[in-house]
Scaffold this motif. Sequence first.
Motif, PDB file in Angstrom:
ATOM      1  N   SER A  37       0.851  -1.179   0.000  1.00 51.82           N
ATOM      2  CA  SER A  37       0.000   0.000   0.000  1.00 51.82           C
ATOM      3  C   SER A  37       0.889   1.232   0.000  1.00 51.82           C
ATOM      4  CB  SER A  37      -0.900   0.015   1.242  1.00 51.82           C
ATOM      5  OG  SER A  37      -0.111   0.116   2.420  1.00 51.82           O
ATOM      6  N   ALA A  38       0.270   2.407  -0.178  1.00 50.01           N
ATOM      7  CA  ALA A  38       1.047   3.648  -0.144  1.00 50.01           C
ATOM      8  C   ALA A  38       1.689   3.838   1.222  1.00 50.01           C
ATOM      9  CB  ALA A  38       0.143   4.829  -0.483  1.00 50.01           C
ATOM     10  N   GLY A  39       0.950   3.502   2.289  1.00 50.73           N
ATOM     11  CA  GLY A  39       1.518   3.593   3.626  1.00 50.73           C
ATOM     12  C   GLY A  39       2.667   2.630   3.828  1.00 50.73           C
ATOM     13  N   GLY A  40       2.532   1.420   3.285  1.00 51.80           N
ATOM     14  CA  GLY A  40       3.615   0.444   3.376  1.00 51.80           C
ATOM     15  C   GLY A  40       4.854   0.916   2.647  1.00 51.80           C
ATOM     16  N   LEU A  41       4.667   1.547   1.480  1.00 50.96           N
ATOM     17  CA  LEU A  41       5.810   2.073   0.721  1.00 50.96           C
ATOM     18  C   LEU A  41       6.483   3.203   1.486  1.00 50.96           C
ATOM     19  CD1 LEU A  41       7.534   2.120  -1.825  1.00 50.96           C
ATOM     20  CD2 LEU A  41       5.833   3.639  -2.870  1.00 50.96           C
ATOM     21  N   LEU A  42       5.697   4.086   2.105  1.00 46.55           N
ATOM     22  CA  LEU A  42       6.279   5.172   2.897  1.00 46.55           C
ATOM     23  C   LEU A  42       7.130   4.613   4.027  1.00 46.55           C
ATOM     24  CD1 LEU A  42       6.559   8.128   3.795  1.00 46.55           C
ATOM     25  CD2 LEU A  42       4.412   7.849   5.074  1.00 46.55           C
ATOM     26  N   ASP A  43       6.633   3.598   4.711  1.00 42.25           N
ATOM     27  CA  ASP A  43       7.401   2.996   5.796  1.00 42.25           C
ATOM     28  C   ASP A  43       8.712   2.398   5.285  1.00 42.25           C
ATOM     29  OD1 ASP A  43       5.366   3.732   7.458  1.00 42.25           O
ATOM     30  OD2 ASP A  43       4.555   1.716   7.745  1.00 42.25           O
ATOM     31  N   VAL A  44       8.649   1.723   4.137  1.00 39.62           N
ATOM     32  CA  VAL A  44       9.855   1.140   3.543  1.00 39.62           C
ATOM     33  C   VAL A  44      10.861   2.232   3.205  1.00 39.62           C
ATOM     34  CG1 VAL A  44      10.728   0.022   1.446  1.00 39.62           C
ATOM     35  CG2 VAL A  44       8.822  -0.991   2.686  1.00 39.62           C
ATOM     36  N   VAL A  45      10.392   3.335   2.644  1.00 34.68           N
ATOM     37  CA  VAL A  45      11.288   4.442   2.294  1.00 34.68           C
ATOM     38  C   VAL A  45      11.955   5.015   3.543  1.00 34.68           C
ATOM     39  CG1 VAL A  45      11.389   6.796   1.368  1.00 34.68           C
ATOM     40  CG2 VAL A  45      10.082   5.043   0.158  1.00 34.68           C
ATOM     41  N   LEU A  46      11.186   5.229   4.603  1.00 38.47           N
ATOM     42  CA  LEU A  46      11.746   5.796   5.827  1.00 38.47           C
ATOM     43  C   LEU A  46      12.777   4.861   6.455  1.00 38.47           C
ATOM     44  CD1 LEU A  46       8.532   7.333   7.454  1.00 38.47           C
ATOM     45  CD2 LEU A  46      10.437   8.562   6.402  1.00 38.47           C
ATOM     46  N   ILE A  47      12.471   3.562   6.472  1.00 39.41           N
ATOM     47  CA  ILE A  47      13.430   2.596   7.031  1.00 39.41           C
ATOM     48  C   ILE A  47      14.698   2.568   6.186  1.00 39.41           C
ATOM     49  CG2 ILE A  47      13.847   0.156   7.537  1.00 39.41           C
ATOM     50  CD1 ILE A  47      10.845  -0.099   8.137  1.00 39.41           C
ATOM     51  N   LEU A  48      14.531   2.544   4.859  1.00 38.68           N
ATOM     52  CA  LEU A  48      15.695   2.496   3.979  1.00 38.68           C
ATOM     53  C   LEU A  48      16.561   3.743   4.139  1.00 38.68           C
ATOM     54  CD1 LEU A  48      17.296   1.082   1.747  1.00 38.68           C
ATOM     55  CD2 LEU A  48      15.783   2.157   0.074  1.00 38.68           C
ATOM     56  N   LEU A  49      15.940   4.901   4.311  1.00 32.63           N
ATOM     57  CA  LEU A  49      16.707   6.139   4.482  1.00 32.63           C
ATOM     58  C   LEU A  49      17.644   6.059   5.680  1.00 32.63           C
ATOM     59  CD1 LEU A  49      14.020   8.886   3.726  1.00 32.63           C
ATOM     60  CD2 LEU A  49      16.161   8.543   2.483  1.00 32.63           C
ATOM     61  N   VAL A  50      17.117   5.649   6.832  1.00 35.15           N
ATOM     62  CA  VAL A  50      17.971   5.633   8.022  1.00 35.15           C
ATOM     63  C   VAL A  50      18.988   4.489   7.963  1.00 35.15           C
ATOM     64  CG1 VAL A  50      16.254   6.802   9.449  1.00 35.15           C
ATOM     65  CG2 VAL A  50      16.298   4.310   9.399  1.00 35.15           C
ATOM     66  N   LEU A  51      18.592   3.363   7.371  1.00 37.76           N
ATOM     67  CA  LEU A  51      19.529   2.245   7.246  1.00 37.76           C
ATOM     68  C   LEU A  51      20.680   2.583   6.310  1.00 37.76           C
ATOM     69  CD1 LEU A  51      17.116  -0.834   6.995  1.00 37.76           C
ATOM     70  CD2 LEU A  51      18.707  -0.342   8.864  1.00 37.76           C
ATOM     71  N   TRP A  52      20.339   3.163   5.158  1.00 38.98           N
ATOM     72  CA  TRP A  52      21.379   3.452   4.169  1.00 38.98           C
ATOM     73  C   TRP A  52      22.335   4.518   4.677  1.00 38.98           C
ATOM     74  CZ3 TRP A  52      23.921   1.307   0.563  1.00 38.98           C
ATOM     75  CH2 TRP A  52      24.652   2.061  -0.359  1.00 38.98           C
ATOM     76  N   TRP A  53      21.824   5.487   5.447  1.00 32.24           N
ATOM     77  CA  TRP A  53      22.712   6.511   5.982  1.00 32.24           C
ATOM     78  C   TRP A  53      23.793   5.877   6.855  1.00 32.24           C
ATOM     79  CZ3 TRP A  53      23.802  11.490   5.145  1.00 32.24           C
ATOM     80  CH2 TRP A  53      24.600  12.146   6.076  1.00 32.24           C
ATOM     81  N   MET A  54      23.397   4.950   7.717  1.00 34.39           N
ATOM     82  CA  MET A  54      24.392   4.360   8.598  1.00 34.39           C
ATOM     83  C   MET A  54      25.238   3.319   7.889  1.00 34.39           C
ATOM     84  SD  MET A  54      24.605   6.063  11.193  1.00 34.39           S
ATOM     85  CE  MET A  54      26.017   5.110  11.706  1.00 34.39           C
ATOM     86  N   TYR A  55      24.667   2.614   6.874  1.00 38.15           N
ATOM     87  CA  TYR A  55      25.549   1.740   6.104  1.00 38.15           C
ATOM     88  C   TYR A  55      26.630   2.577   5.435  1.00 38.15           C
ATOM     89  CZ  TYR A  55      27.742  -0.853   2.493  1.00 38.15           C
ATOM     90  OH  TYR A  55      28.721  -1.404   1.719  1.00 38.15           O
ATOM     91  N   SER A  56      26.219   3.687   4.807  1.00 36.77           N
ATOM     92  CA  SER A  56      27.205   4.565   4.174  1.00 36.77           C
ATOM     93  C   SER A  56      28.206   5.063   5.204  1.00 36.77           C
ATOM     94  CB  SER A  56      26.508   5.755   3.504  1.00 36.77           C
ATOM     95  OG  SER A  56      25.710   5.338   2.430  1.00 36.77           O
ATOM     96  N   GLY A  57      27.709   5.361   6.414  1.00 38.24           N
ATOM     97  CA  GLY A  57      28.611   5.801   7.476  1.00 38.24           C
ATOM     98  C   GLY A  57      29.683   4.775   7.776  1.00 38.24           C
ATOM     99  N   TYR A  58      29.314   3.493   7.755  1.00 35.64           N
ATOM    100  CA  TYR A  58      30.304   2.443   7.994  1.00 35.64           C
ATOM    101  C   TYR A  58      31.241   2.268   6.798  1.00 35.64           C
ATOM    102  CZ  TYR A  58      28.693   0.785  12.525  1.00 35.64           C
ATOM    103  OH  TYR A  58      28.404   0.691  13.870  1.00 35.64           O
ATOM    104  N   ALA A  59      30.748   2.516   5.582  1.00 40.00           N
ATOM    105  CA  ALA A  59      31.623   2.464   4.411  1.00 40.00           C
ATOM    106  C   ALA A  59      32.673   3.569   4.500  1.00 40.00           C
ATOM    107  CB  ALA A  59      30.795   2.591   3.128  1.00 40.00           C
ATOM    108  N   TRP A  60      32.252   4.766   4.894  1.00 46.52           N
ATOM    109  CA  TRP A  60      33.202   5.865   5.087  1.00 46.52           C
ATOM    110  C   TRP A  60      34.154   5.544   6.249  1.00 46.52           C
ATOM    111  CZ3 TRP A  60      32.801  11.225   3.092  1.00 46.52           C
ATOM    112  CH2 TRP A  60      31.886  11.345   2.049  1.00 46.52           C
TER     113      TRP A  60
END
Length: 381
Positions: A37-60
């Motif tokens: 659903s649209a709400g499910g997609l929003l939740d996925v986007v928000l989770i991915l945003l915070v996860l990817w930021w910290m994954y990138s942080g570990y890559a740096w």
Amino acid sequence: MTQESAGFRVSTLELFFDLVFVFTVMQLSETFADDFSAGGLLDVVLILLVLWWMYSGYAWLTNAVGPTSSGRRTLLLAGMAGFLVMALAIPEAFGDYGWIFGTAYVVVNVVHSVLFLHGGPGAVRMMRTLGPLNLLAAGLVLAGGLLPEPYRHLCWIAAPLVQIGGGYLHAIEMHAITAAHFVERHALVMIIAIGESIIAIGLGFRDVRLDGGTILVAVLGLGIAYYLWWCYFAGDDKRSEEVLAHVTDPRRRSRLALNAWGYAHLPMLLGIVVMAVGIKKTVGHAFEPLHWGPAFALSGGVALYLLGHAGFLRLLRLPGIPYRLVTAAAVLATAPLGHMLAVAQLVAIPLIMAAGAIAEDLPRVRRLGMAAAIGDFGRGQ
């Protein structure tokens, strides 16, 4: 190949770390498939945003502070454990397990800050700004896991905004980017993510009887994943390393690394997640019409990936952007095909991607052929 490009490469422990992180991508696909659903997609986007930021942080982090001692490796293991717990909590990150996800996210941030303090005086000065901002974002995620709606989503929305702000508020030029390691690290997580999409699709075949239709869906899904691989790895990964290696100004190099490998990779990862869900929705229904939602998920996920890669090429001033844009538009236009017959869309998408790949390669092949002909002529003389 520059001298820097021949520098240190990704360690097996970092690859192990990436495998744990990419489990979160598979969990996001499963979560979105369950709440399509649209709400499910929003939740996925928000989770991915915070996860990817910290994954990138570990890559740096590992680009500057290699896991070369027992203490550093132990701390990196603690960060991996945090990512694993977050992945397990993803299906209920906005429900009963929100506090578990948030607590694990705080652990990941604390470990990241502690490890960065081993990077020398410059890293210590940099983390005086970046560390508290990352911990503030982690605190917002944890608060979102404990608070009721609408405060839960408000905290989750605020967290990535704080992180993005942190990318501009701290002294980014203090990062020392080694191009070979940095590019390889992100390339590895992309190939693992594409591979995990195949696993996510495969999980959709549980309790489904294998027949001609289901096997055809599996093979066509593999074909789509192959062209996602081709788009990223057919030379642009090596060229991108050269571009980053030739940027000598520390601030420009760090900003390019953040924009191209940080922000531009987000739509590619989200595209992989959405595409996998679209394909899963066709399992068992290959010769039936798709609802508009799965049809647009299938074409939209691939198109989003291509647009993300076009943005990546644009930031690096590399060729191939028009081919990505035209292919993305053509793939997006296949949604009505899926609405008529699922297998028609599944066939059309890899054919369109193959046509785009061939069209992009033809000029290079012609140039190589002409160069070879000229060389043969010269030797004949």
